[in-house]
Design an enzyme around this catalytic site. Structure first.
Site, PDB file in Angstrom:
ATOM      1  N   CYS A  42       7.884  41.357  19.779  1.00  0.00           N
ATOM      2  CA  CYS A  42       6.980  40.213  19.899  1.00  0.00           C
ATOM      3  C   CYS A  42       7.307  39.473  21.200  1.00  0.00           C
ATOM      4  CB  CYS A  42       7.155  39.278  18.701  1.00  0.00           C
ATOM      5  SG  CYS A  42       6.049  37.832  18.765  1.00  0.00           S
ATOM      6  N   ASP A  44       7.545  36.413  21.573  1.00  0.00           N
ATOM      7  CA  ASP A  44       8.222  35.152  21.270  1.00  0.00           C
ATOM      8  C   ASP A  44       9.476  34.976  22.135  1.00  0.00           C
ATOM      9  OD1 ASP A  44       8.289  33.178  18.496  1.00  0.00           O
ATOM     10  OD2 ASP A  44      10.102  33.289  19.742  1.00  0.00           O
ATOM     11  N   ARG A  46      12.083  33.427  21.643  1.00  0.00           N
ATOM     12  CA  ARG A  46      13.380  33.402  20.936  1.00  0.00           C
ATOM     13  C   ARG A  46      13.908  34.799  20.632  1.00  0.00           C
ATOM     14  NH1 ARG A  46      10.738  29.629  16.464  1.00  0.00           N
ATOM     15  NH2 ARG A  46       9.193  31.273  16.826  1.00  0.00           N
ATOM     16  N   HIS A 103      10.045  39.337  13.871  1.00  0.00           N
ATOM     17  CA  HIS A 103      11.061  38.275  13.727  1.00  0.00           C
ATOM     18  C   HIS A 103      10.587  37.183  12.781  1.00  0.00           C
ATOM     19  CE1 HIS A 103       8.870  35.301  16.238  1.00  0.00           C
ATOM     20  NE2 HIS A 103       8.324  36.412  16.717  1.00  0.00           N
ATOM     21  N   CYS A 106       7.335  33.952  13.029  1.00  0.00           N
ATOM     22  CA  CYS A 106       6.442  34.535  14.039  1.00  0.00           C
ATOM     23  C   CYS A 106       5.074  33.838  14.005  1.00  0.00           C
ATOM     24  CB  CYS A 106       6.263  36.033  13.785  1.00  0.00           C
ATOM     25  SG  CYS A 106       5.228  36.828  15.039  1.00  0.00           S
TER      26      CYS A 106
HETATM   27 ZN    ZN Z   1       6.322  36.619  17.008  1.00  0.00          ZN
END
Ligand code: ZN
Length: 235
Positions: A42, A44, A46, A103, A106
């Site tokens: 992803c 993302d 993080r 994760h 999300c």
């Molecule tokens: Zn995500």
């Protein structure tokens, strides 16, 4: 991050970081890249693949997109960035592992239970690639966690629809790994096909690679069949 800070960081990379890896990068330029792992994660911020895997330059071929989705293989020649990267990694780089990493928390998965902004037409269409992983319930934290995990498995199934992936998996030359990273725990749960569930890496027997290469999925059979009834997608 303010603009000038970006410039500052670029300079720091050149003066502080690069010198430590100068010879490594030189080798990678002279000999080319030979990563053995395709990491589909992803977007993302993080999720930091290099931290999770301890990988350095030249070790991971990375594809990132909203929610770590794999588009269906339809044989068409379209502008499918993720599909193109999968083809390149498998056919040209000859990677031995493909990791799909979702994760916790999300936003892409959460968006499956809501409505994206009306002008986000590409996002709306993209999110449909996770639709089958949703549950017919309110999006509680537990339901979202399960949807995130179910989505990882769904993407693994789609990967198996890529002819170059399936043939290598069936021949034992490529293994697929489904991971779910729990940000707040610093733990990656790896999908175990045989147990039909995700197992924390701290007590897992493998990183998710065994079942695919040792016991390939029969053509047409869904690995969802192996999963807990409550996780099975609504087809
Ligand atoms: Zn995500």
């Amino acid at each position: 991050m303010p603009g000038d800070e970006l410039l500052e960081r670029l300079r720091k990379f050149n003066t502080d970081f690069f010198p430590q890896y100068r010879s490594r990068f030189k080798d990678l330029v002279e000999q080319g890249q030979h990563p053995t792992t395709l990491f589909i994660g992803c977007s993302d911020s993080r999720l930091v693949p290099y931290l999770l895997t301890g990988a350095g330059p030249g070790e991971l071929f990375l594809v990132r997109n909203v929610a770590a989705f794999v588009p269906p293989y339809d044989g068409s020649a379209g502008h499918h960035g993720t599909a193109a990267a999968i083809e390149f990694a498998v056919l040209s780089l000859d990677v031995k592992h493909i990791i799909v990493c979702g994760h916790s928390h999300c936003g892409g998965i959460r968006a499956l239970y809501g409505e994206p902004p009306p002008e986000a037409t590409n996002l709306k269409a993209w999110l449909e690639l996770g639709r089958e992983a949703t549950l017919p319930v309110q999006p509680s934290p537990e339901a979202l966690r399960r949807t995130e995990e179910r989505s990882v498995v769904l993407q693994l199934e789609r990967l198996m629809d890529y002819p170059m992936v399936r043939s290598r998996v069936e021949q034992g030359g490529l293994s697929l790994h489904g991971w779910h990273y729990v940000i707040e725990d610093g733990e990656v749960n790896v999908f175990d096909v045989k147990q039909g569930c995700f197992v924390p890496a701290s007590r897992a027997e493998h990183s998710g690679d065994g079942p695919y290469s040792l016991d390939p999925v029969d053509p047409g059979q869904s690995i969802f069949n192996e999963i807990d009834e409550a996780w099975r997608p609504q087809r």
